[in-house]
Design an enzyme around this catalytic site. Structure first.
Site, PDB file in Angstrom:
ATOM      1  CE  LYS B  99      -7.836  26.548 106.700  1.00 47.73           C
ATOM      2  NZ  LYS B  99      -8.824  27.470 106.120  1.00 47.73           N
ATOM      3  N   GLY B 160     -10.390  35.706 102.166  1.00 47.35           N
ATOM      4  CA  GLY B 160     -11.564  36.471 101.751  1.00 47.35           C
ATOM      5  C   GLY B 160     -11.274  37.656 100.856  1.00 47.35           C
ATOM      6  N   GLY B 187      -7.640  33.275  99.267  1.00 51.08           N
ATOM      7  CA  GLY B 187      -7.305  34.223  98.214  1.00 51.08           C
ATOM      8  C   GLY B 187      -8.000  33.980  96.894  1.00 51.08           C
ATOM      9  CB  ALA B 208     -14.436  29.602 102.496  1.00 52.74           C
TER      10      ALA B 208
END
Lengths: 67, 260
Positions: B99, B160, B187, B208
Protein backbone atom coordinates in the site's frame (compact mmCIF):
# COMPACT_ATOMS: atom_id res chain seq x y z
CA UNK A 1 31.38 4.35 14.39
CA UNK A 2 28.26 2.88 12.80
CA UNK A 3 24.90 4.62 12.78
CA UNK A 4 22.14 2.21 13.76
CA UNK A 5 18.55 3.44 13.67
CA UNK A 6 19.85 6.96 14.05
CA UNK A 7 22.11 6.16 16.98
CA UNK A 8 25.92 6.28 16.79
CA UNK A 9 27.37 2.95 17.89
CA UNK A 10 31.02 2.06 18.53
CA UNK A 11 31.94 -1.07 16.62
CA UNK A 12 35.06 -3.17 16.92
CA UNK A 13 36.55 -3.86 13.49
CA UNK A 14 34.04 -4.37 10.72
CA UNK A 15 31.15 -6.42 12.10
CA UNK A 16 28.78 -8.31 9.88
CA UNK A 17 25.11 -7.37 9.86
CA UNK A 18 24.46 -10.52 11.83
CA UNK A 19 27.09 -9.51 14.42
CA UNK A 20 25.40 -6.14 14.78
CA UNK A 21 21.96 -7.67 15.30
CA UNK A 22 23.24 -10.10 17.92
CA UNK A 23 25.13 -7.31 19.72
CA UNK A 24 21.88 -5.37 19.95
CA UNK A 25 19.96 -8.28 21.37
CA UNK A 26 18.04 -9.00 18.18
CA UNK A 27 17.76 -12.64 17.16
CA UNK A 28 18.72 -12.68 13.46
CA UNK A 29 16.22 -15.49 12.94
CA UNK A 30 13.33 -13.23 14.02
CA UNK A 31 10.60 -13.23 11.41
CA UNK A 32 9.35 -9.94 10.08
CA UNK A 33 12.49 -7.83 10.29
CA UNK A 34 14.48 -6.21 7.51
CA UNK A 35 17.72 -4.27 7.25
CA UNK A 36 18.86 -1.41 5.03
CA UNK A 37 22.51 -0.38 4.80
CA UNK A 38 23.26 3.03 3.30
CA UNK A 39 19.74 3.28 1.89
CA UNK A 40 19.69 -0.12 0.21
CA UNK A 41 17.99 -3.29 1.41
CA UNK A 42 20.46 -5.89 2.68
CA UNK A 43 18.72 -9.20 2.08
CA UNK A 44 18.67 -11.76 4.83
CA UNK A 45 20.97 -14.02 2.82
CA UNK A 46 23.91 -11.61 3.15
CA UNK A 47 23.61 -10.82 6.85
CA UNK A 48 26.23 -13.40 7.79
CA UNK A 49 28.85 -12.18 5.32
CA UNK A 50 28.21 -8.49 4.65
CA UNK A 51 30.49 -6.32 6.80
CA UNK A 52 29.72 -2.80 7.91
CA UNK A 53 32.36 -0.17 7.22
CA UNK A 54 33.04 2.74 9.52
CA UNK A 55 30.34 5.38 9.01
CA UNK A 56 27.72 2.97 7.63
CA UNK A 57 24.09 3.91 8.16
CA UNK A 58 22.00 0.91 9.16
CA UNK A 59 18.24 0.81 9.57
CA UNK A 60 16.63 -2.23 11.21
CA UNK A 61 12.85 -2.30 10.84
CA UNK A 62 9.91 -4.50 11.61
CA UNK A 63 6.15 -4.39 11.10
CA UNK A 64 4.17 -2.28 13.56
CA UNK A 65 0.51 -1.35 13.75
CA UNK A 66 -0.44 1.05 11.00
CA UNK A 67 -3.24 2.03 8.65
CA UNK B 1 -27.13 -15.07 3.26
CA UNK B 2 -26.67 -13.39 -0.06
CA UNK B 3 -23.01 -12.91 -0.90
CA UNK B 4 -21.48 -10.27 -3.09
CA UNK B 5 -19.23 -11.33 -5.92
CA UNK B 6 -15.59 -11.73 -4.83
CA UNK B 7 -13.11 -8.89 -5.12
CA UNK B 8 -10.28 -9.50 -7.60
CA UNK B 9 -6.95 -7.72 -7.23
CA UNK B 10 -3.93 -8.71 -9.32
CA UNK B 11 -5.29 -12.20 -9.88
CA UNK B 12 -6.15 -12.83 -6.24
CA UNK B 13 -9.72 -13.27 -5.08
CA UNK B 14 -11.10 -11.94 -1.81
CA UNK B 15 -14.52 -12.82 -0.41
CA UNK B 16 -14.29 -9.78 1.87
CA UNK B 17 -14.40 -6.29 0.46
CA UNK B 18 -13.20 -4.72 3.69
CA UNK B 19 -9.50 -4.11 4.32
CA UNK B 20 -8.50 -3.36 7.89
CA UNK B 21 -5.73 -1.02 8.99
CA UNK B 22 -4.11 -2.26 12.19
CA UNK B 23 -3.21 1.23 13.42
CA UNK B 24 -4.87 2.76 16.45
CA UNK B 25 -5.89 -0.35 18.38
CA UNK B 26 -4.83 0.09 21.98
CA UNK B 27 -4.86 -3.65 22.72
CA UNK B 28 -3.76 -6.60 20.58
CA UNK B 29 -6.81 -8.55 21.77
CA UNK B 30 -9.06 -5.86 20.34
CA UNK B 31 -7.20 -6.04 17.02
CA UNK B 32 -7.65 -9.79 16.90
CA UNK B 33 -11.33 -9.54 17.75
CA UNK B 34 -11.81 -6.79 15.17
CA UNK B 35 -10.15 -8.93 12.49
CA UNK B 36 -12.68 -11.65 13.31
CA UNK B 37 -15.62 -9.27 13.41
CA UNK B 38 -14.66 -7.51 10.18
CA UNK B 39 -14.12 -10.81 8.33
CA UNK B 40 -11.29 -9.04 6.52
CA UNK B 41 -8.70 -11.05 4.63
CA UNK B 42 -6.08 -8.32 4.25
CA UNK B 43 -4.67 -6.05 6.96
CA UNK B 44 -2.16 -3.24 6.67
CA UNK B 45 0.94 -2.71 8.77
CA UNK B 46 3.61 0.00 8.85
CA UNK B 47 7.38 -0.48 8.85
CA UNK B 48 9.28 1.20 11.68
CA UNK B 49 12.63 0.99 13.47
CA UNK B 50 12.82 -2.07 15.66
CA UNK B 51 12.56 -1.48 19.37
CA UNK B 52 14.13 -4.36 21.27
CA UNK B 53 11.83 -3.62 24.21
CA UNK B 54 8.60 -3.86 22.18
CA UNK B 55 6.65 -7.07 22.28
CA UNK B 56 6.41 -8.74 18.92
CA UNK B 57 2.85 -9.97 18.98
CA UNK B 58 1.47 -8.02 15.99
CA UNK B 59 2.56 -10.53 13.36
CA UNK B 60 1.60 -13.34 15.73
CA UNK B 61 -1.96 -11.99 15.92
CA UNK B 62 -2.18 -11.52 12.16
CA UNK B 63 -0.77 -14.98 11.48
CA UNK B 64 -3.05 -16.60 14.05
CA UNK B 65 -6.08 -15.03 12.37
CA UNK B 66 -5.00 -16.39 9.00
CA UNK B 67 -5.21 -13.07 7.20
CA UNK B 68 -2.69 -11.66 4.74
CA UNK B 69 -0.51 -8.69 5.54
CA UNK B 70 -0.19 -5.60 3.38
CA UNK B 71 2.78 -3.41 4.33
CA UNK B 72 2.37 0.30 3.77
CA UNK B 73 4.77 3.18 3.30
CA UNK B 74 3.00 5.49 5.74
CA UNK B 75 5.05 8.43 6.91
CA UNK B 76 7.15 8.70 3.74
CA UNK B 77 7.37 12.13 2.15
CA UNK B 78 9.50 11.29 -0.91
CA UNK B 79 9.37 8.69 -3.65
CA UNK B 80 12.85 7.54 -2.63
CA UNK B 81 11.86 6.84 0.97
CA UNK B 82 8.61 5.17 -0.07
CA UNK B 83 10.37 2.85 -2.54
CA UNK B 84 12.96 1.84 0.04
CA UNK B 85 10.29 1.33 2.70
CA UNK B 86 8.30 -0.84 0.30
CA UNK B 87 11.41 -2.91 -0.39
CA UNK B 88 12.00 -3.34 3.36
CA UNK B 89 8.39 -4.44 3.75
CA UNK B 90 8.82 -7.00 0.99
CA UNK B 91 11.99 -8.32 2.61
CA UNK B 92 10.50 -8.46 6.10
CA UNK B 93 7.09 -9.86 5.25
CA UNK B 94 7.70 -11.89 2.08
CA UNK B 95 5.04 -10.13 0.04
CA UNK B 96 5.43 -8.05 -3.09
CA UNK B 97 2.18 -6.22 -2.37
CA UNK B 98 2.44 -2.68 -1.02
CA UNK B 99 0.00 0.00 0.00
CA UNK B 100 1.93 2.95 -1.36
CA UNK B 101 1.64 6.23 0.54
CA UNK B 102 3.66 9.32 -0.22
CA UNK B 103 2.50 12.17 1.95
CA UNK B 104 2.82 15.79 0.89
CA UNK B 105 1.64 17.68 3.94
CA UNK B 106 1.91 16.91 7.64
CA UNK B 107 -1.27 18.62 8.72
CA UNK B 108 -3.65 17.10 6.16
CA UNK B 109 -1.64 13.96 5.30
CA UNK B 110 -2.78 14.45 1.73
CA UNK B 111 -0.84 12.56 -0.97
CA UNK B 112 2.03 14.21 -2.87
CA UNK B 113 0.86 13.51 -6.41
CA UNK B 114 4.15 13.88 -8.36
CA UNK B 115 6.15 11.85 -5.84
CA UNK B 116 3.40 9.22 -5.65
CA UNK B 117 3.45 8.72 -9.41
CA UNK B 118 7.23 8.42 -9.50
CA UNK B 119 7.23 5.90 -6.65
CA UNK B 120 4.38 3.89 -8.19
CA UNK B 121 6.20 3.57 -11.50
CA UNK B 122 9.47 2.50 -9.85
CA UNK B 123 7.74 -0.09 -7.67
CA UNK B 124 5.77 -1.54 -10.58
CA UNK B 125 9.05 -1.83 -12.51
CA UNK B 126 10.55 -3.57 -9.46
CA UNK B 127 7.81 -6.22 -9.57
CA UNK B 128 5.52 -4.92 -6.85
CA UNK B 129 1.74 -5.15 -6.80
CA UNK B 130 1.13 -1.49 -6.04
CA UNK B 131 -1.99 -0.22 -4.30
CA UNK B 132 -1.54 3.56 -4.08
CA UNK B 133 -3.26 5.80 -1.57
CA UNK B 134 -4.27 8.73 -3.76
CA UNK B 135 -6.28 11.91 -3.68
CA UNK B 136 -9.79 11.92 -5.17
CA UNK B 137 -8.43 13.32 -8.44
CA UNK B 138 -9.74 11.28 -11.39
CA UNK B 139 -6.78 12.24 -13.58
CA UNK B 140 -4.21 11.14 -11.01
CA UNK B 141 -6.11 7.88 -10.53
CA UNK B 142 -5.93 7.27 -14.27
CA UNK B 143 -2.22 8.07 -14.35
CA UNK B 144 -1.59 5.60 -11.52
CA UNK B 145 -3.48 2.93 -13.42
CA UNK B 146 -1.52 3.80 -16.57
CA UNK B 147 1.83 3.14 -14.84
CA UNK B 148 0.60 -0.30 -13.81
CA UNK B 149 -0.92 -0.01 -10.34
CA UNK B 150 -3.08 -3.02 -9.45
CA UNK B 151 -5.75 -0.86 -7.79
CA UNK B 152 -6.28 2.76 -6.85
CA UNK B 153 -7.11 3.85 -3.32
CA UNK B 154 -8.65 7.31 -3.36
CA UNK B 155 -9.33 9.05 -0.08
CA UNK B 156 -12.84 9.96 0.97
CA UNK B 157 -11.41 12.69 3.18
CA UNK B 158 -8.18 13.11 5.15
CA UNK B 159 -6.74 10.13 7.05
CA UNK B 160 -8.33 9.72 10.46
CA UNK B 161 -10.67 12.67 9.94
CA UNK B 162 -13.89 10.66 9.92
CA UNK B 163 -15.39 13.19 7.50
CA UNK B 164 -16.69 10.50 5.16
CA UNK B 165 -16.74 11.02 1.40
CA UNK B 166 -16.13 14.71 0.82
CA UNK B 167 -16.46 14.57 -2.97
CA UNK B 168 -18.81 11.82 -4.14
CA UNK B 169 -18.84 13.29 -7.65
CA UNK B 170 -15.08 12.84 -8.04
CA UNK B 171 -15.24 9.36 -6.58
CA UNK B 172 -17.93 8.49 -9.13
CA UNK B 173 -15.70 9.77 -11.95
CA UNK B 174 -12.81 7.63 -10.68
CA UNK B 175 -15.03 4.54 -10.51
CA UNK B 176 -16.46 5.15 -13.99
CA UNK B 177 -13.03 5.41 -15.60
CA UNK B 178 -11.10 2.81 -13.63
CA UNK B 179 -10.04 -0.48 -15.17
CA UNK B 180 -8.60 -1.66 -11.85
CA UNK B 181 -10.34 -2.01 -8.48
CA UNK B 182 -11.12 1.21 -6.62
CA UNK B 183 -10.66 0.94 -2.87
CA UNK B 184 -11.92 3.80 -0.75
CA UNK B 185 -9.12 4.61 1.65
CA UNK B 186 -9.25 7.16 4.45
CA UNK B 187 -12.03 9.28 5.79
CA UNK B 188 -14.59 6.67 6.79
CA UNK B 189 -16.13 7.70 10.10
CA UNK B 190 -18.95 5.22 10.47
CA UNK B 191 -20.86 2.46 8.71
CA UNK B 192 -22.91 4.67 6.39
CA UNK B 193 -19.73 6.14 4.86
CA UNK B 194 -18.58 2.64 3.93
CA UNK B 195 -21.99 1.74 2.52
CA UNK B 196 -22.02 4.92 0.42
CA UNK B 197 -18.56 4.15 -0.97
CA UNK B 198 -19.78 0.77 -2.17
CA UNK B 199 -23.04 2.21 -3.53
CA UNK B 200 -20.99 4.71 -5.54
CA UNK B 201 -19.23 1.75 -7.14
CA UNK B 202 -16.07 1.29 -5.12
CA UNK B 203 -14.82 -2.29 -5.10
CA UNK B 204 -13.69 -2.27 -1.48
CA UNK B 205 -13.16 -0.06 1.56
CA UNK B 206 -10.14 0.24 3.83
CA UNK B 207 -10.83 1.31 7.42
CA UNK B 208 -8.41 1.86 10.26
CA UNK B 209 -9.34 4.67 12.65
CA UNK B 210 -13.09 4.31 12.05
CA UNK B 211 -12.84 0.89 13.66
CA UNK B 212 -9.79 1.05 15.93
CA UNK B 213 -10.75 4.38 17.50
CA UNK B 214 -14.48 3.72 17.82
CA UNK B 215 -15.79 3.52 21.36
CA UNK B 216 -16.30 -0.20 20.77
CA UNK B 217 -13.92 -1.24 17.96
CA UNK B 218 -15.22 -4.78 17.66
CA UNK B 219 -18.85 -3.65 17.40
CA UNK B 220 -17.84 -1.09 14.78
CA UNK B 221 -15.98 -3.77 12.83
CA UNK B 222 -19.25 -5.73 12.75
CA UNK B 223 -21.18 -2.66 11.67
CA UNK B 224 -18.79 -1.71 8.87
CA UNK B 225 -18.60 -5.29 7.58
CA UNK B 226 -22.38 -5.28 7.23
CA UNK B 227 -22.31 -1.79 5.69
CA UNK B 228 -19.80 -2.83 3.03
CA UNK B 229 -21.87 -5.88 2.20
CA UNK B 230 -25.10 -3.83 2.14
CA UNK B 231 -23.49 -1.26 -0.11
CA UNK B 232 -22.16 -3.69 -2.68
CA UNK B 233 -25.41 -5.65 -2.73
CA UNK B 234 -27.35 -2.42 -3.24
CA UNK B 235 -25.00 -1.41 -6.02
CA UNK B 236 -25.49 -4.76 -7.74
CA UNK B 237 -29.25 -4.58 -7.17
CA UNK B 238 -29.45 -1.23 -8.97
CA UNK B 239 -30.90 1.73 -7.15
CA UNK B 240 -33.84 3.75 -8.48
CA UNK B 241 -32.97 7.04 -10.15
CA UNK B 242 -33.37 10.20 -8.11
CA UNK B 243 -36.45 12.20 -9.13
CA UNK B 244 -37.38 15.80 -8.48
CA UNK B 245 -41.03 14.98 -7.81
CA UNK B 246 -42.92 12.15 -6.22
CA UNK B 247 -43.94 9.00 -8.10
CA UNK B 248 -46.79 7.12 -6.43
CA UNK B 249 -46.21 3.48 -5.73
CA UNK B 250 -49.94 2.82 -5.20
CA UNK B 251 -52.19 2.61 -8.31
CA UNK B 252 -53.75 5.84 -9.50
CA UNK B 253 -56.65 3.98 -11.14
CA UNK B 254 -59.53 2.44 -9.19
CA UNK B 255 -59.81 5.05 -6.51
CA UNK B 256 -63.25 4.86 -4.82
CA UNK B 257 -65.39 7.95 -5.08
CA UNK B 258 -67.18 8.71 -1.85
CA UNK B 259 -70.65 10.27 -1.61
CA UNK B 260 -70.80 13.96 -0.62
Amino acid sequence: MIFVNGEAVEAAGEPTIRDLLVARGIDPETAGIAVAVDAEVARRGVWQTRTLRDGAHVEIVRAVQGG
Amino acid sequence: MTRATPLQIAGRSFASRLLLGTGGFTRMEALGDAIDASETELVTVAMRRIDAAAEGSLLDVITAKGVDVLPNTAGCFTARDAVLTAQLGREALHTDWVKLEVIGDERTLLPDAPELLVAAEQLVDDGFVVLPYTSDDPVLARRLEDVGCAAVMPLGSPIGSGQGIANPANLTLIVEAAGVPVILDAGVGTASDAALAMELGCDAVLCASAISRATDPVAMAHAIRHAVLAGVLAREAGRIPRRTHARASSPVEGMPEFAE
